[in-house]
Motif scaffolding. Structure first.
Motif, PDB file in Angstrom:
ATOM      1  N   THR A   3       0.810  -1.216  -0.134  1.00  0.00           N
ATOM      2  CA  THR A   3      -0.095   0.049  -0.022  1.00  0.00           C
ATOM      3  C   THR A   3       0.870   1.098  -0.052  1.00  0.00           C
ATOM      4  OG1 THR A   3      -0.150  -0.116   2.525  1.00  0.00           O
ATOM      5  CG2 THR A   3      -2.034  -1.165   1.175  1.00  0.00           C
ATOM      6  N   ASP A   4       2.104   1.155   0.234  1.00  0.00           N
ATOM      7  CA  ASP A   4       2.928   2.275   0.273  1.00  0.00           C
ATOM      8  C   ASP A   4       3.392   2.770  -1.289  1.00  0.00           C
ATOM      9  OD1 ASP A   4       4.670   1.247   2.994  1.00  0.00           O
ATOM     10  OD2 ASP A   4       2.980   2.405   2.835  1.00  0.00           O
ATOM     11  N   TYR A   5       3.331   1.727  -2.394  1.00  0.00           N
ATOM     12  CA  TYR A   5       4.006   2.040  -3.673  1.00  0.00           C
ATOM     13  C   TYR A   5       2.895   1.486  -4.552  1.00  0.00           C
ATOM     14  CZ  TYR A   5       8.296   3.521  -1.583  1.00  0.00           C
ATOM     15  OH  TYR A   5       9.338   3.884  -0.746  1.00  0.00           O
ATOM     16  N   ILE A   6       2.867   1.931  -5.603  1.00  0.00           N
ATOM     17  CA  ILE A   6       2.329   1.305  -6.820  1.00  0.00           C
ATOM     18  C   ILE A   6       3.226   0.879  -7.809  1.00  0.00           C
ATOM     19  CG2 ILE A   6      -0.095   2.084  -6.520  1.00  0.00           C
ATOM     20  CD1 ILE A   6       0.464   4.097  -8.849  1.00  0.00           C
ATOM     21  N   PHE A   7       2.980  -0.346  -8.301  1.00  0.00           N
ATOM     22  CA  PHE A   7       4.072  -0.664  -9.508  1.00  0.00           C
ATOM     23  C   PHE A   7       3.308  -0.822 -10.794  1.00  0.00           C
ATOM     24  CE2 PHE A   7       5.465  -2.548  -5.331  1.00  0.00           C
ATOM     25  CZ  PHE A   7       6.692  -2.024  -5.166  1.00  0.00           C
ATOM     26  N   LEU A   8       3.969  -0.049 -11.987  1.00  0.00           N
ATOM     27  CA  LEU A   8       2.982   0.218 -13.093  1.00  0.00           C
ATOM     28  C   LEU A   8       3.995  -0.367 -14.308  1.00  0.00           C
ATOM     29  CD1 LEU A   8       1.991   4.087 -12.758  1.00  0.00           C
ATOM     30  CD2 LEU A   8       0.635   1.724 -12.137  1.00  0.00           C
ATOM     31  N   LYS A 102       8.052   2.333 -10.217  1.00  0.00           N
ATOM     32  CA  LYS A 102       7.973   2.207  -8.687  1.00  0.00           C
ATOM     33  C   LYS A 102       7.252   3.638  -8.291  1.00  0.00           C
ATOM     34  CE  LYS A 102       9.615   1.019  -4.157  1.00  0.00           C
ATOM     35  NZ  LYS A 102      10.833   0.483  -3.529  1.00  0.00           N
ATOM     36  N   LEU A 103       6.048   3.968  -7.862  1.00  0.00           N
ATOM     37  CA  LEU A 103       5.736   5.127  -7.301  1.00  0.00           C
ATOM     38  C   LEU A 103       5.035   5.056  -5.871  1.00  0.00           C
ATOM     39  CD1 LEU A 103       3.623   6.257 -10.554  1.00  0.00           C
ATOM     40  CD2 LEU A 103       5.992   7.071  -9.933  1.00  0.00           C
TER      41      LEU A 103
END
Length: 142
Positions: A3-8, A102-103
């Motif tokens: 939940t700290d990052y999204i991986f696109l 990685k955002l």
């Protein structure tokens, strides 16, 4: 999902689909919805309260936050006076450990420094739409 990052997925590259400025009225609640795009919020004034996938979220002045796609969003209380810019963008999640973007989903920014750029980006985006969207006459003729 972390939940700290999204991986696109980097291909195709995430792209902007809409942006604008929003100011909440007194007693206005965040809309209830599930959307198929991400929303990047830059909070200018006040706080925005909403629930995302059952978790209460508060975005305060000077913070940015990425609302994740395909999650139920709603609100259990209003966000009076909340002011922010939002940017809708399309992208796909990935589990690929080597090829990904990685955002973090949250951070801080300086509104006085960034505000001119936010305004300019939205202005350019809407200006480009005027010249790339078909006119009503073009749609009728097809």
């Amino acid at each position: 999902m972390n939940t700290d990052y999204i991986f696109l997925n980097p291909a195709p590259m995430p792209y902007l689909t809409d942006c604008d400025y929003k100011k909440f009225e007194p007693n206005e609640y965040h809309i209830s919805r599930i959307v198929d795009f991400f929303v990047l919020i830059f909070m200018l004034r006040g706080s925005l309260h909403f629930i995302e996938d059952g978790v209460s979220v508060r975005v305060q002045e000077g913070e940015w936050y990425i609302q994740r796609k395909n999650l139920l969003q709603g609100a259990d209380r209003p966000s009076p006076g909340a002011e922010y810019y939002y940017f809708h963008f399309n992208a796909d999640y990935t589990q690929d450990l080597l090829h990904r973007i990685k955002l973090p989903i949250r951070g801080t920014f300086s509104a006085p420094l960034l505000l001119p750029s936010l305004k300019k980006l939205c202005s350019l985006f809407h200006h480009c739409l005027l010249y790339t969207s078909p006119s009503p006459r073009d749609v009728e003729e097809s």
